[in-house]
Structures are given as C-alpha cells and as structure tokens.
Write a protein that holds these residues in place. Structure first.
Motif, PDB file in Angstrom:
ATOM      1  N   ALA A   1     -51.121 -66.216  33.134  1.00 18.95           N
ATOM      2  CA  ALA A   1     -52.456 -67.650  33.409  1.00 18.95           C
ATOM      3  C   ALA A   1     -51.565 -68.764  32.698  1.00 18.95           C
ATOM      4  CB  ALA A   1     -53.873 -67.324  33.368  1.00 18.95           C
ATOM      5  N   SER A   2     -51.743 -68.785  31.376  1.00 25.03           N
ATOM      6  CA  SER A   2     -50.996 -69.780  30.830  1.00 25.03           C
ATOM      7  C   SER A   2     -49.710 -70.699  30.784  1.00 25.03           C
ATOM      8  CB  SER A   2     -51.168 -68.974  28.920  1.00 25.03           C
ATOM      9  OG  SER A   2     -49.755 -68.498  28.580  1.00 25.03           O
ATOM     10  N   GLY A   3     -48.986 -69.907  31.675  1.00 22.10           N
ATOM     11  CA  GLY A   3     -47.446 -69.869  31.604  1.00 22.10           C
ATOM     12  C   GLY A   3     -46.695 -69.541  30.487  1.00 22.10           C
ATOM     13  N   ALA A   4     -46.745 -68.675  29.452  1.00 19.71           N
ATOM     14  CA  ALA A   4     -46.356 -68.022  27.876  1.00 19.71           C
ATOM     15  C   ALA A   4     -45.055 -67.000  28.619  1.00 19.71           C
ATOM     16  CB  ALA A   4     -46.528 -67.875  27.205  1.00 19.71           C
ATOM     17  N   ALA A   5     -44.173 -67.591  28.482  1.00 16.47           N
ATOM     18  CA  ALA A   5     -42.362 -66.742  28.221  1.00 16.47           C
ATOM     19  C   ALA A   5     -43.129 -65.417  27.501  1.00 16.47           C
ATOM     20  CB  ALA A   5     -40.997 -67.290  28.064  1.00 16.47           C
ATOM     21  N   LEU A   6     -43.184 -63.614  28.240  1.00 18.08           N
ATOM     22  CA  LEU A   6     -43.774 -63.093  27.616  1.00 18.08           C
ATOM     23  C   LEU A   6     -42.807 -61.541  27.097  1.00 18.08           C
ATOM     24  CD1 LEU A   6     -46.850 -62.163  30.410  1.00 18.08           C
ATOM     25  CD2 LEU A   6     -47.322 -63.661  28.246  1.00 18.08           C
ATOM     26  N   VAL A   7     -42.452 -61.639  25.630  1.00 12.90           N
ATOM     27  CA  VAL A   7     -42.267 -60.558  24.686  1.00 12.90           C
ATOM     28  C   VAL A   7     -43.341 -59.324  25.034  1.00 12.90           C
ATOM     29  CG1 VAL A   7     -40.779 -59.804  22.915  1.00 12.90           C
ATOM     30  CG2 VAL A   7     -40.752 -61.505  24.001  1.00 12.90           C
ATOM     31  N   LEU A   8     -43.579 -58.581  25.435  1.00 10.21           N
ATOM     32  CA  LEU A   8     -44.823 -57.011  25.616  1.00 10.21           C
ATOM     33  C   LEU A   8     -44.254 -55.839  24.690  1.00 10.21           C
ATOM     34  CD1 LEU A   8     -43.755 -58.340  28.879  1.00 10.21           C
ATOM     35  CD2 LEU A   8     -46.282 -57.700  28.636  1.00 10.21           C
TER      36      LEU A   8
ATOM     37  N   PHE B   1     -45.425 -69.740   9.285  1.00  7.60           N
ATOM     38  CA  PHE B   1     -46.318 -68.855   9.893  1.00  7.60           C
ATOM     39  C   PHE B   1     -47.197 -69.557   9.278  1.00  7.60           C
ATOM     40  CE2 PHE B   1     -42.231 -65.982  10.500  1.00  7.60           C
ATOM     41  CZ  PHE B   1     -42.970 -65.281  10.959  1.00  7.60           C
ATOM     42  N   THR B   2     -48.414 -69.595   9.926  1.00  7.75           N
ATOM     43  CA  THR B   2     -49.998 -68.863   9.999  1.00  7.75           C
ATOM     44  C   THR B   2     -50.168 -67.744  10.591  1.00  7.75           C
ATOM     45  OG1 THR B   2     -50.164 -71.596  10.969  1.00  7.75           O
ATOM     46  CG2 THR B   2     -51.618 -70.185  10.393  1.00  7.75           C
ATOM     47  N   ILE B   3     -50.753 -67.086  10.090  1.00  8.63           N
ATOM     48  CA  ILE B   3     -51.452 -65.769   9.742  1.00  8.63           C
ATOM     49  C   ILE B   3     -52.698 -65.705   9.582  1.00  8.63           C
ATOM     50  CG2 ILE B   3     -51.637 -63.447   9.418  1.00  8.63           C
ATOM     51  CD1 ILE B   3     -48.427 -63.976   8.194  1.00  8.63           C
ATOM     52  N   TYR B   4     -53.355 -65.240  11.157  1.00  8.12           N
ATOM     53  CA  TYR B   4     -55.166 -65.398  11.130  1.00  8.12           C
ATOM     54  C   TYR B   4     -55.842 -63.717  11.685  1.00  8.12           C
ATOM     55  CZ  TYR B   4     -54.888 -70.257  11.583  1.00  8.12           C
ATOM     56  OH  TYR B   4     -54.836 -71.434  11.314  1.00  8.12           O
ATOM     57  N   ASN B   5     -56.762 -63.457  11.138  1.00  8.40           N
ATOM     58  CA  ASN B   5     -57.302 -62.083  11.823  1.00  8.40           C
ATOM     59  C   ASN B   5     -57.683 -62.009  12.917  1.00  8.40           C
ATOM     60  OD1 ASN B   5     -58.952 -61.982   8.627  1.00  8.40           O
ATOM     61  ND2 ASN B   5     -57.846 -60.224   9.245  1.00  8.40           N
ATOM     62  N   TYR B   6     -57.662 -63.770  13.827  1.00  5.61           N
ATOM     63  CA  TYR B   6     -58.130 -63.747  14.837  1.00  5.61           C
ATOM     64  C   TYR B   6     -57.996 -64.843  14.944  1.00  5.61           C
ATOM     65  CZ  TYR B   6     -61.009 -65.654  18.659  1.00  5.61           C
ATOM     66  OH  TYR B   6     -61.054 -65.808  20.299  1.00  5.61           O
ATOM     67  N   VAL B   7     -57.754 -65.143  16.555  1.00  6.35           N
ATOM     68  CA  VAL B   7     -57.505 -66.264  16.714  1.00  6.35           C
ATOM     69  C   VAL B   7     -58.086 -67.047  17.901  1.00  6.35           C
ATOM     70  CG1 VAL B   7     -54.853 -67.092  16.225  1.00  6.35           C
ATOM     71  CG2 VAL B   7     -55.263 -65.882  18.539  1.00  6.35           C
ATOM     72  N   PRO B   8     -58.653 -67.587  18.458  1.00 12.21           N
ATOM     73  CA  PRO B   8     -59.185 -68.271  20.231  1.00 12.21           C
ATOM     74  C   PRO B   8     -58.008 -68.449  21.174  1.00 12.21           C
ATOM     75  CG  PRO B   8     -59.274 -69.727  18.471  1.00 12.21           C
ATOM     76  CD  PRO B   8     -58.070 -68.766  18.133  1.00 12.21           C
ATOM     77  N   GLN B   9     -57.913 -67.306  21.837  1.00 13.29           N
ATOM     78  CA  GLN B   9     -56.348 -66.424  22.282  1.00 13.29           C
ATOM     79  C   GLN B   9     -56.223 -67.877  23.373  1.00 13.29           C
ATOM     80  OE1 GLN B   9     -54.551 -63.116  21.910  1.00 13.29           O
ATOM     81  NE2 GLN B   9     -54.865 -63.182  24.391  1.00 13.29           N
ATOM     82  N   THR B  10     -57.135 -67.846  25.363  1.00 15.43           N
ATOM     83  CA  THR B  10     -56.959 -68.950  25.442  1.00 15.43           C
ATOM     84  C   THR B  10     -56.610 -70.068  25.323  1.00 15.43           C
ATOM     85  OG1 THR B  10     -59.726 -68.774  25.824  1.00 15.43           O
ATOM     86  CG2 THR B  10     -59.149 -66.722  26.996  1.00 15.43           C
ATOM     87  N   GLN B  11     -57.250 -70.344  24.680  1.00 18.01           N
ATOM     88  CA  GLN B  11     -57.305 -72.016  24.224  1.00 18.01           C
ATOM     89  C   GLN B  11     -55.583 -71.929  23.573  1.00 18.01           C
ATOM     90  OE1 GLN B  11     -60.321 -72.746  21.981  1.00 18.01           O
ATOM     91  NE2 GLN B  11     -62.344 -71.958  22.348  1.00 18.01           N
TER      92      GLN B  11
ATOM     93  N   LEU C   1     -52.799 -70.596  23.885  1.00 19.89           N
ATOM     94  CA  LEU C   1     -51.379 -70.013  25.381  1.00 19.89           C
ATOM     95  C   LEU C   1     -50.989 -71.458  25.928  1.00 19.89           C
ATOM     96  CD1 LEU C   1     -53.122 -66.602  26.076  1.00 19.89           C
ATOM     97  CD2 LEU C   1     -50.573 -67.202  24.287  1.00 19.89           C
ATOM     98  N   PRO C   2     -52.017 -72.209  25.900  1.00 19.74           N
ATOM     99  CA  PRO C   2     -51.296 -72.889  27.122  1.00 19.74           C
ATOM    100  C   PRO C   2     -50.205 -74.053  26.488  1.00 19.74           C
ATOM    101  CG  PRO C   2     -53.648 -73.149  28.041  1.00 19.74           C
ATOM    102  CD  PRO C   2     -53.653 -72.094  26.023  1.00 19.74           C
ATOM    103  N   GLU C   3     -50.213 -74.158  24.921  1.00 19.55           N
ATOM    104  CA  GLU C   3     -49.203 -74.441  23.916  1.00 19.55           C
ATOM    105  C   GLU C   3     -48.578 -73.556  23.670  1.00 19.55           C
ATOM    106  OE1 GLU C   3     -50.330 -77.876  24.087  1.00 19.55           O
ATOM    107  OE2 GLU C   3     -52.390 -77.390  24.919  1.00 19.55           O
ATOM    108  N   VAL C   4     -48.529 -72.635  23.798  1.00 21.82           N
ATOM    109  CA  VAL C   4     -47.294 -71.585  23.607  1.00 21.82           C
ATOM    110  C   VAL C   4     -45.748 -72.120  25.279  1.00 21.82           C
ATOM    111  CG1 VAL C   4     -47.064 -69.053  23.172  1.00 21.82           C
ATOM    112  CG2 VAL C   4     -48.758 -70.260  22.004  1.00 21.82           C
ATOM    113  N   ASP C   5     -44.904 -71.713  24.045  1.00 20.89           N
ATOM    114  CA  ASP C   5     -43.941 -71.343  24.462  1.00 20.89           C
ATOM    115  C   ASP C   5     -43.575 -70.037  24.665  1.00 20.89           C
ATOM    116  OD1 ASP C   5     -42.739 -73.857  24.798  1.00 20.89           O
ATOM    117  OD2 ASP C   5     -42.209 -74.140  22.571  1.00 20.89           O
ATOM    118  N   VAL C   6     -43.801 -69.050  24.087  1.00 23.95           N
ATOM    119  CA  VAL C   6     -43.476 -67.760  23.749  1.00 23.95           C
ATOM    120  C   VAL C   6     -44.338 -66.921  23.824  1.00 23.95           C
ATOM    121  CG1 VAL C   6     -42.108 -65.236  23.664  1.00 23.95           C
ATOM    122  CG2 VAL C   6     -40.557 -67.752  23.710  1.00 23.95           C
ATOM    123  N   PHE C   7     -45.076 -66.260  23.952  1.00 19.69           N
ATOM    124  CA  PHE C   7     -46.261 -65.455  23.582  1.00 19.69           C
ATOM    125  C   PHE C   7     -45.729 -63.661  23.296  1.00 19.69           C
ATOM    126  CE2 PHE C   7     -50.399 -63.139  25.479  1.00 19.69           C
ATOM    127  CZ  PHE C   7     -50.661 -62.772  24.198  1.00 19.69           C
ATOM    128  N   ILE C   8     -45.930 -63.065  22.321  1.00 18.19           N
ATOM    129  CA  ILE C   8     -45.437 -61.547  22.337  1.00 18.19           C
ATOM    130  C   ILE C   8     -47.451 -60.403  21.825  1.00 18.19           C
ATOM    131  CG2 ILE C   8     -44.845 -60.102  20.667  1.00 18.19           C
ATOM    132  CD1 ILE C   8     -43.302 -62.303  19.049  1.00 18.19           C
TER     133      ILE C   8
END
Length: 164
Positions: free
Chosen positions: A81-88, A49-59, A61-68
């Motif tokens: 738009a990034s193509g990540a599978a979504l868990v909402l 795990f890496t935990i941040y208060n903020y991440v540059p999400q648009t940068q 997400l293209p490297e992510v497989d699943v986005f919660i």
C-alpha cells in the motif's frame, strides 16, 4: 523489520549491517522487535543506521524506497500500500507463501533462508535490485492492490445477498 513474533534472527540483522555499513546510498532504519536488546546485540552501529525495537511502520513506509520485511501478511500489505519496493525474507509459517506470491506477481524479491544462505552480499544485491526495479514492481503492486479492492467489492456483495 522481521516482525514482532519471529523477529529474533540476529544473524540476519548483522548481515544487513554489513551489507550497508557506512553506505552513502542508503539510510537504514532497522526495527528489531521487542525481544532484542539493542545495546547488548549491536556494539558498532554505523552512522547511516538507526535501530529501534519498534517503529510506527504505517507512518514510516510512505517515505521508504525499499522495505525488507518478513512477509507477514500485515507488513506485506502495508508495504504494498505504501508503494515501497519489497524484499521479503520469510521467517516461518505462511510467510514463505506470501513471499513467493508477491515475487511471482512481480511486486518484490523473495529470499528464502531455507534455500540460500542469506549473506550481506545477497541482502545488498536484493535491495539494489528492488530499488532499481521499483517502477516495474509498482505495476505488480497496483495489480495486487486492485485485486484487494475487487475482493472487497465481492465480499460486500455476498454479505448484502446473505443478510438482505
């Protein structure tokens, strides 16, 4: 990410940590928003795990497989738009509708905290399912993205008609 406004669901963050603690399958980047004191809230952060208060999400997400995501319209659109599978995991207001529509259009999995108790097991299963269905979700995502493009064309045509 649960967003910048409603991202205070500490129990959910802890459920995510338990779901993927020391997983060899998943490397987790968790964005907890500006209201969460990471050092005070998370005493035993697993190595994966890496935990941040903020991440540059648009940068990122293209490297992510699943986005919660909390299913806010901006984050959901960026995830699609990034193509990540979504868990909402909607937190408030229109996010429940956004999550429901994305799931109905076969582009993600919605977890409604008002309908189910979201435990570590439920989070893990949803992420595993989203990961395994990412090709199937790509088809649903492509349809949504195409509808956005079509709406943009129609809006431009209407704008030209009105202001010509």
């Amino acid at each position: 990410s649960l967003g910048t406004i409603f991202g205070k669901d500490l129990d959910f963050y802890h459920q995510c940590i338990e779901a993927f603690r020391d997983s060899e399958e998943y490397q987790v980047i968790m964005s907890v928003g500006k209201f969460v004191d990471i050092e005070q809230t998370f005493k035993d952060i697993p190595k994966n795990f890496t935990i941040y208060n903020y991440v540059p999400q648009t940068q990122l997400l293209p490297e992510v497989d699943v986005f919660i995501t909390h299913a806010g319209f901006n984050s959901t659109s960026e995830g699609l738009a990034s193509g990540a599978a979504l868990v909402l995991v909607p937190q408030a207001v229109d996010q429940f509708d956004v999550a429901r529509v994305v799931e109905k259009l076969n582009a993600g999995i919605a977890l409604n905290k008002h309908e189910i108790n979201i435990t570590a097991d439920i989070v893990k299963k949803a992420v595993d399912d989203a990961y395994n269905r990412r090709d199937e979700f790509k088809s649903g995502t492509d349809k949504i993205i195409e509808s956005f493009k079509e709406a943009r064309k129609n809006r431009t045509a209407i704008y030209r008609e009105i202001f010509a």
